[in-house]
Design an enzyme around this catalytic site. Structure first.
Site, mmCIF file in Angstrom:
data_model
loop_
_atom_site.group_PDB
_atom_site.id
_atom_site.type_symbol
_atom_site.label_atom_id
_atom_site.label_comp_id
_atom_site.label_asym_id
_atom_site.label_seq_id
_atom_site.Cartn_x
_atom_site.Cartn_y
_atom_site.Cartn_z
ATOM 1 N N SER A 1 4.351 20.614 6.642
ATOM 2 C CA SER A 1 5.624 20.024 7.152
ATOM 3 C C SER A 1 5.081 18.679 7.876
ATOM 4 O O SER A 1 5.928 17.965 8.148
ATOM 5 C CB SER A 1 6.493 21.080 7.872
ATOM 6 O OG SER A 1 5.593 21.410 9.168
ATOM 7 N N ASP B 1 -2.112 25.236 6.134
ATOM 8 C CA ASP B 1 -1.522 25.335 5.056
ATOM 9 C C ASP B 1 -2.469 24.587 3.936
ATOM 10 O O ASP B 1 -3.026 23.711 4.320
ATOM 11 C CB ASP B 1 -0.315 24.333 5.044
ATOM 12 C CG ASP B 1 1.030 24.862 4.648
ATOM 13 O OD1 ASP B 1 0.809 25.954 4.164
ATOM 14 O OD2 ASP B 1 2.092 24.695 5.272
ATOM 15 N N LYS C 1 -2.756 29.347 4.225
ATOM 16 C CA LYS C 1 -1.394 29.607 3.839
ATOM 17 C C LYS C 1 -1.188 29.056 2.569
ATOM 18 O O LYS C 1 -1.443 27.793 2.288
ATOM 19 C CB LYS C 1 -0.233 29.438 4.779
ATOM 20 C CG LYS C 1 1.177 29.666 4.081
ATOM 21 C CD LYS C 1 2.465 29.556 5.039
ATOM 22 C CE LYS C 1 2.899 28.234 5.284
ATOM 23 N NZ LYS C 1 3.609 27.423 4.344
ATOM 24 N N GLU D 1 10.941 32.061 3.088
ATOM 25 C CA GLU D 1 11.722 31.004 3.381
ATOM 26 C C GLU D 1 13.098 30.910 2.730
ATOM 27 O O GLU D 1 13.166 31.033 1.673
ATOM 28 C CB GLU D 1 11.027 29.545 3.278
ATOM 29 C CG GLU D 1 11.754 28.391 3.696
ATOM 30 C CD GLU D 1 10.925 27.125 3.807
ATOM 31 O OE1 GLU D 1 9.654 27.067 3.789
ATOM 32 O OE2 GLU D 1 11.650 26.059 4.009
HETATM 33 O O1 KIV Z 1 5.058 23.689 6.423
HETATM 34 C C1 KIV Z 1 5.561 24.308 7.081
HETATM 35 O O2 KIV Z 1 5.537 23.887 8.368
HETATM 36 C C2 KIV Z 1 5.911 25.683 6.720
HETATM 37 C C3 KIV Z 1 6.982 26.358 7.615
HETATM 38 C C4 KIV Z 1 8.242 25.551 7.158
HETATM 39 C C5 KIV Z 1 6.888 27.710 7.433
HETATM 40 O O3 KIV Z 1 5.460 26.034 5.652
#
Ligand code: KIV
Length: 276
Positions: A57, A95, A124, A193
Site C-alpha cells: 500500500s 509484503d 506476505k 480483505e
Molecule cells: O499493502 C497493504 O497495506 C495491505 C493491507 C491493506 C492489509 O496489504
C-alpha cells in the site's frame, strides 16, 4: 546467544509467531497496522500494536500511485529496514510486491532478501489456489508466510476494481477451502480483505492459524488497517471499513492507542465498517 530466552522473563516480550497463535487460541484480538518509516514505527510500537506490516500500500500512500502494482522489492526492503529500526515489541511482516513470487525459486530468493536485508520476520503474499505450491516451497525453507486472500489489490486490473469478494456462496465456499489449503501448505497467518462478515467468520472457524481481517467483519482473530487511513491523512474516498481514529484525539499516538483499544475491546469494526 538465545536472546529470546532472556526475553521470556520480560513484562512485555517481543511478539513472535507463537504469541500470535496463543492469542488466537485464547481469543485475544490481534491489533495490526501498516507502517512505512522509523518514526511512525516507534509510535505504532509504543501504542501496543502487535503486528506491523510494511505493505505494498506504500505504492499508494507514500509514492502516490493509483494501485500497488508499481511497487518493487527494493522499495519494500528500503521501507522495511526503516520500520525495523523503530520497533521493539511488534512482529514485523513485509509484503512481496506484484510479480515478485511468480515461481517458487523467484519467491524464495525475494523472501530471503526481505528477511536478510530488510529485517522482516514474515513475508506476505497475495495467494489463492495458484500460490499453494509457492507457500509450500517457502514454508519448506522455514520462511514464515502470511497468505492474503479475498480482495487481492495486486489483481485490481484483472478483477476490474477494488470490489467486495465472496458474496456469491460458491465463491465464498472456494475462499474458505483455499484458506485451509494455504494453511495446510504452511501459511502461518491468513489475511482476509473485503469480504462479508459471514465469510470472515467461516474462515476464522476453519483455520487454526490466526486470521487477520481488513473489511472482513468482527468475527476474525485480529484487525489490520492502513496507518494513513486511520490518521485521516489519506485524501479522497476511503473504503467503507476505514475509521478515522484521529477524530477526538490530539496526537497520532493517542489515535493509534485508541485504535488498539477498539480492536482489543471489539468496538471496531461497527456494522457501518462491514460488508454483507
Ligand atoms: O499493502 C497493504 O497495506 C495491505 C493491507 C491493506 C492489509 O496489504
Amino acid at each position: 546467544m538465545y536472546t529470546q530466552l532472556e526475553q521470556r522473563g520480560m513484562v512485555d516480550p517481543p511478539i513472535n509467531v507463537s504469541t500470535l497463535r496463543d492469542m488466537k487460541e485464547s481469543g485475544e484480538p490481534i491489533a495490526c497496522l501498516t507502517a512505512y518509516d522509523a518514526s511512525y514505527a516507534s509510535l505504532v510500537d509504543a501504542a501496543g500494536i502487535d503486528l506491523v506490516l510494511v505493505g505494498d500500500s506504500l505504492g499508494m500512500v507514500i509514492q502516490g500511485h493509483d494501485t500497488t502494482v508499481p511497487v518493487t522489492v527494493s522499495d519494500i526492503i528500503y521501507h522495511t529496514k526503516m520500520v525495523a529500526r523503530g520497533l521493539r515489541r511488534a512482529f514485523l511482516v513485509a509484503d512481496m510486491p506484484f510479480m515478485s513470487y511468480s515461481d517458487p525459486g523467484q519467491a524464495l530468493q525475494n523472501a530471503v532478501q526481505l528477511m536478510q536485508e530488510g529485517g522482516a520476520m514474515m513475508i506476505k503474499l497475495e495467494g489463492g489456489e495458484g500460490q499453494i505450491e509457492i507457500v509450500e516451497h517457502l514454508s519448506r525453507h522455514d520462511i514464515p508466510v502470511c497468505a492474503h486472500i479475498g480482495l487481492k489489490p495486486q489483481s485490481v486490473h484483472k478483477i476490474g476494481g477494488f470490489k467486495v469478494q465472496g458474496r456469491d456462496p460458491e465463491h465464498a465456499r472456494r475462499m474458505v477451502d483455499n484458506a485451509r489449503r494455504l494453511q495446510d501448505a504452511g501459511a502461518d497467518i491468513v489475511l482476509l480483505e473485503c469480504v462479508p462478515n459471514e465469510v470472515g467468520e467461516a474462515v476464522r472457524n476453519e483455520l487454526h492459524v490466526p486470521v487477520i481481517g481488513i473489511g472482513a467483519g468482527p468475527d476474525v482473530d485480529g484487525q489490520i488497517l492502513v496507518l494513513y487511513d486511520i490518521l485521516d491523512i489519506t485524501q479522497g474516498r476511503t473504503p467503507k471499513f476505514v475509521k478515522n481514529f484521529m477524530a477526538g484525539h490530539d496526537s497520532p499516538l493517542a489515535a493509534i492507542q485508541s485504535y488498539v483499544e477498539a480492536v482489543r475491546d471489539k468496538s471496531y469494526p461497527q456494522p457501518e465498517h462491514c460488508f454483507s
